[in-house]
Design a protein around this motif. Sequence first.
Motif, PDB file in Angstrom:
ATOM      1  N   ARG A   1       0.800  -1.115   0.010  1.00 39.43           N
ATOM      2  CA  ARG A   1       0.131   0.000   0.006  1.00 39.43           C
ATOM      3  C   ARG A   1       1.010   1.275   0.060  1.00 39.43           C
ATOM      4  O   ARG A   1       1.748   1.427   1.047  1.00 39.43           O
ATOM      5  CB  ARG A   1      -0.915   0.021   1.421  1.00 39.43           C
ATOM      6  CG  ARG A   1      -1.920  -1.228   1.309  1.00 39.43           C
ATOM      7  CD  ARG A   1      -3.029  -0.835   2.380  1.00 39.43           C
ATOM      8  NE  ARG A   1      -2.448  -0.088   3.551  1.00 39.43           N
ATOM      9  CZ  ARG A   1      -3.129   0.787   4.197  1.00 39.43           C
ATOM     10  NH1 ARG A   1      -4.202   1.046   3.813  1.00 39.43           N
ATOM     11  NH2 ARG A   1      -2.649   1.390   5.192  1.00 39.43           N
ATOM     12  N   PRO A   2       0.655   2.181  -0.731  1.00 36.83           N
ATOM     13  CA  PRO A   2       1.357   3.503  -0.832  1.00 36.83           C
ATOM     14  C   PRO A   2       0.975   4.312   0.035  1.00 36.83           C
ATOM     15  O   PRO A   2       0.415   5.426  -0.537  1.00 36.83           O
ATOM     16  CB  PRO A   2       1.286   3.893  -2.607  1.00 36.83           C
ATOM     17  CG  PRO A   2       0.006   3.319  -2.856  1.00 36.83           C
ATOM     18  CD  PRO A   2      -0.240   2.129  -2.048  1.00 36.83           C
ATOM     19  N   THR A   3       1.330   4.333   1.358  1.00 38.86           N
ATOM     20  CA  THR A   3       0.653   5.210   2.276  1.00 38.86           C
ATOM     21  C   THR A   3       1.764   6.191   2.719  1.00 38.86           C
ATOM     22  O   THR A   3       1.410   7.028   3.591  1.00 38.86           O
ATOM     23  CB  THR A   3      -0.151   4.492   3.361  1.00 38.86           C
ATOM     24  OG1 THR A   3       0.888   3.554   3.979  1.00 38.86           O
ATOM     25  CG2 THR A   3      -1.221   3.792   2.942  1.00 38.86           C
TER      26      THR A   3
ATOM     27  N   ILE B   1       1.130  -2.376  -6.560  1.00 40.25           N
ATOM     28  CA  ILE B   1       1.136  -0.975  -5.882  1.00 40.25           C
ATOM     29  C   ILE B   1      -0.268  -0.935  -5.481  1.00 40.25           C
ATOM     30  O   ILE B   1      -1.298  -0.445  -6.675  1.00 40.25           O
ATOM     31  CB  ILE B   1       1.770   0.075  -6.512  1.00 40.25           C
ATOM     32  CG1 ILE B   1       3.176  -0.100  -7.084  1.00 40.25           C
ATOM     33  CG2 ILE B   1       1.530   1.263  -5.729  1.00 40.25           C
ATOM     34  CD1 ILE B   1       4.124  -0.298  -5.802  1.00 40.25           C
TER      35      ILE B   1
ATOM     36  N   ASP C   1      -2.858   0.954  -4.801  1.00 40.84           N
ATOM     37  CA  ASP C   1      -3.271   2.491  -4.193  1.00 40.84           C
ATOM     38  C   ASP C   1      -4.677   2.636  -4.048  1.00 40.84           C
ATOM     39  O   ASP C   1      -4.994   3.233  -3.007  1.00 40.84           O
ATOM     40  CB  ASP C   1      -3.141   3.443  -5.270  1.00 40.84           C
ATOM     41  CG  ASP C   1      -3.610   3.131  -6.706  1.00 40.84           C
ATOM     42  OD1 ASP C   1      -4.086   1.795  -6.900  1.00 40.84           O
ATOM     43  OD2 ASP C   1      -3.505   3.673  -7.623  1.00 40.84           O
ATOM     44  N   TRP C   2      -5.688   1.677  -4.229  1.00 42.73           N
ATOM     45  CA  TRP C   2      -7.096   1.647  -3.808  1.00 42.73           C
ATOM     46  C   TRP C   2      -6.970   1.350  -2.567  1.00 42.73           C
ATOM     47  O   TRP C   2      -7.894   1.574  -1.550  1.00 42.73           O
ATOM     48  CB  TRP C   2      -8.025   0.457  -4.567  1.00 42.73           C
ATOM     49  CG  TRP C   2      -8.353   1.319  -6.074  1.00 42.73           C
ATOM     50  CD1 TRP C   2      -8.446   2.545  -6.238  1.00 42.73           C
ATOM     51  CD2 TRP C   2      -8.784   0.649  -7.263  1.00 42.73           C
ATOM     52  NE1 TRP C   2      -8.956   2.929  -7.576  1.00 42.73           N
ATOM     53  CE2 TRP C   2      -9.068   1.712  -8.138  1.00 42.73           C
ATOM     54  CE3 TRP C   2      -9.006  -0.790  -7.441  1.00 42.73           C
ATOM     55  CZ2 TRP C   2      -9.641   1.244  -9.470  1.00 42.73           C
ATOM     56  CZ3 TRP C   2      -9.450  -0.975  -8.680  1.00 42.73           C
ATOM     57  CH2 TRP C   2      -9.681  -0.108  -9.823  1.00 42.73           C
TER      58      TRP C   2
ATOM     59  N   ALA D   1      -4.840   1.719  -0.340  1.00 40.39           N
ATOM     60  CA  ALA D   1      -4.565   2.842   0.485  1.00 40.39           C
ATOM     61  C   ALA D   1      -5.642   3.650   0.919  1.00 40.39           C
ATOM     62  O   ALA D   1      -5.554   4.324   2.089  1.00 40.39           O
ATOM     63  CB  ALA D   1      -3.184   3.879  -0.174  1.00 40.39           C
TER      64      ALA D   1
ATOM     65  N   ILE E   1      -0.983   9.906  -2.356  1.00 40.79           N
ATOM     66  CA  ILE E   1      -1.180   8.531  -2.719  1.00 40.79           C
ATOM     67  C   ILE E   1      -0.027   8.325  -3.893  1.00 40.79           C
ATOM     68  O   ILE E   1       0.633   7.248  -4.285  1.00 40.79           O
ATOM     69  CB  ILE E   1      -2.484   7.795  -2.598  1.00 40.79           C
ATOM     70  CG1 ILE E   1      -3.100   7.894  -1.225  1.00 40.79           C
ATOM     71  CG2 ILE E   1      -2.271   6.480  -3.507  1.00 40.79           C
ATOM     72  CD1 ILE E   1      -4.549   7.279  -1.265  1.00 40.79           C
ATOM     73  N   ARG E   2      -0.537   8.983  -4.959  1.00 33.27           N
ATOM     74  CA  ARG E   2       0.058   8.940  -6.565  1.00 33.27           C
ATOM     75  C   ARG E   2       1.791   9.333  -6.301  1.00 33.27           C
ATOM     76  O   ARG E   2       2.349   8.376  -6.546  1.00 33.27           O
ATOM     77  CB  ARG E   2      -0.407   9.899  -7.283  1.00 33.27           C
ATOM     78  CG  ARG E   2       0.123   9.500  -8.757  1.00 33.27           C
ATOM     79  CD  ARG E   2      -0.803  10.224  -9.791  1.00 33.27           C
ATOM     80  NE  ARG E   2      -0.652   9.561 -11.181  1.00 33.27           N
ATOM     81  CZ  ARG E   2      -1.166   8.511 -11.700  1.00 33.27           C
ATOM     82  NH1 ARG E   2      -2.120   7.918 -10.829  1.00 33.27           N
ATOM     83  NH2 ARG E   2      -0.703   8.087 -13.066  1.00 33.27           N
TER      84      ARG E   2
ATOM     85  N   ALA F   1       2.988   6.073  -4.522  1.00 34.57           N
ATOM     86  CA  ALA F   1       2.925   5.094  -5.403  1.00 34.57           C
ATOM     87  C   ALA F   1       4.451   5.024  -6.231  1.00 34.57           C
ATOM     88  O   ALA F   1       4.901   4.015  -6.520  1.00 34.57           O
ATOM     89  CB  ALA F   1       1.678   5.166  -6.321  1.00 34.57           C
TER      90      ALA F   1
ATOM     91  N   ARG G   1       0.038  -0.824 -11.058  1.00 35.64           N
ATOM     92  CA  ARG G   1      -0.658  -0.268 -10.167  1.00 35.64           C
ATOM     93  C   ARG G   1      -2.121  -0.709 -10.132  1.00 35.64           C
ATOM     94  O   ARG G   1      -2.708  -0.845 -11.230  1.00 35.64           O
ATOM     95  CB  ARG G   1      -0.728   1.135 -10.550  1.00 35.64           C
ATOM     96  CG  ARG G   1      -1.118   2.240  -9.610  1.00 35.64           C
ATOM     97  CD  ARG G   1      -0.867   3.552  -9.969  1.00 35.64           C
ATOM     98  NE  ARG G   1      -0.592   3.894 -11.452  1.00 35.64           N
ATOM     99  CZ  ARG G   1       0.083   4.744 -11.972  1.00 35.64           C
ATOM    100  NH1 ARG G   1       0.941   5.674 -11.139  1.00 35.64           N
ATOM    101  NH2 ARG G   1       0.006   4.999 -13.325  1.00 35.64           N
TER     102      ARG G   1
ATOM    103  N   SER H   1      -4.904   0.449  -9.230  1.00 34.27           N
ATOM    104  CA  SER H   1      -6.020   1.314  -9.988  1.00 34.27           C
ATOM    105  C   SER H   1      -5.973   1.474 -11.509  1.00 34.27           C
ATOM    106  O   SER H   1      -7.254   1.979 -12.039  1.00 34.27           O
ATOM    107  CB  SER H   1      -5.965   3.033  -9.373  1.00 34.27           C
ATOM    108  OG  SER H   1      -4.675   3.527  -9.920  1.00 34.27           O
TER     109      SER H   1
END
Length: 329
Positions: A13-15, A43, A45-46, A48, A59-60, A63, A84, A86
């Motif tokens: 998770r890209p947090t 990755i 991202d959803w 996150a 988030i981006r 990522a 990714r 998303s």
Amino acid sequence: MADTRPRVLSGIRPTGPLHVGHLVGALSNWAAMQDKYECFFMIADWHALTTHFEDPSRIREFALENTACLLASGVDPARSTFFRQSDLVEHAELHLLLSMMVPVPWLERVPTYKETKEQLKDRDLSSYGFLGYPVLQAADILAYKAVLVPVGEDQVAHLEVTREIVRRFNHLYGEVFPEPKPLLTPTPRLPGPDRRKMSKSYGNTIELGHDENQIRDSVKRMFTDPAKIHLGDKGHPEDCVVYAFHGAFNPAGVTEVDRTCRDGSRGCVDCKKSLLGPMWERLKPVHEARARYLQDPGRIETILAEGARKAREVAGATMKEVRRAMKLV
């Protein structure tokens, strides 16, 4: 020729920026399994958004940073499918369809549901997205019919929800999905310098973007055995943060560290100094490669786009099967 290797899926998770705990607990394992398994790395991202929906502004950015760390750690887009989340609408569609048949009590009893709500009291976790996290996770795995999911022993219970969803789906609509099994991987747990769990929430991480001076400062701050005050005092390595890092970054010397700590012949300052060399030796190439990738974000985006194209071929074929099985076509 079709790839006959067992298929694996995992994600991150890209947090926030990735730290050394991610390197030794996940990224190194991912890099090592690329030849033995057909690997899909994501990755997420959803995912996150389940805890960071109120402010998704970074988030981006994270990522891209996380992708640079994966690449720098040896995850190779020529040997793995790397994308990714998303960028694949198939994940969202499968998540929606699975959510129609998953009982709410299954989600409420997931071990991390109450634990995370307790840990992140400053966040609004009353959303369906947070409760339904395991359904989206199942969709991620099942979109690729992954048969193995890399987990530590403490995470095996989380995978059981996906297995329950598979059994229910196959019972209702016919055999479409295999039941994924855990791929137990060595996941050393590195504490933060303050002895708590290394976590972005606690602000106690040692990031892969940190330079040698920052690493040195983090090592200096590490808690040691509280019972070992003077040189000559017999220590208890199992109670020492520095010893945990020796195990991860100085495996050749960890036995000697253990012996000299226990017999009192090694002081804590010397123990920290002997850690810094092997720790930076391992982190330096990752640190430098990460910086090179981040200087060219367009290259990262190209890698993710190509990975999404390859992932879509597999996930798209799966969704055709799902729609036919559910009589939606």
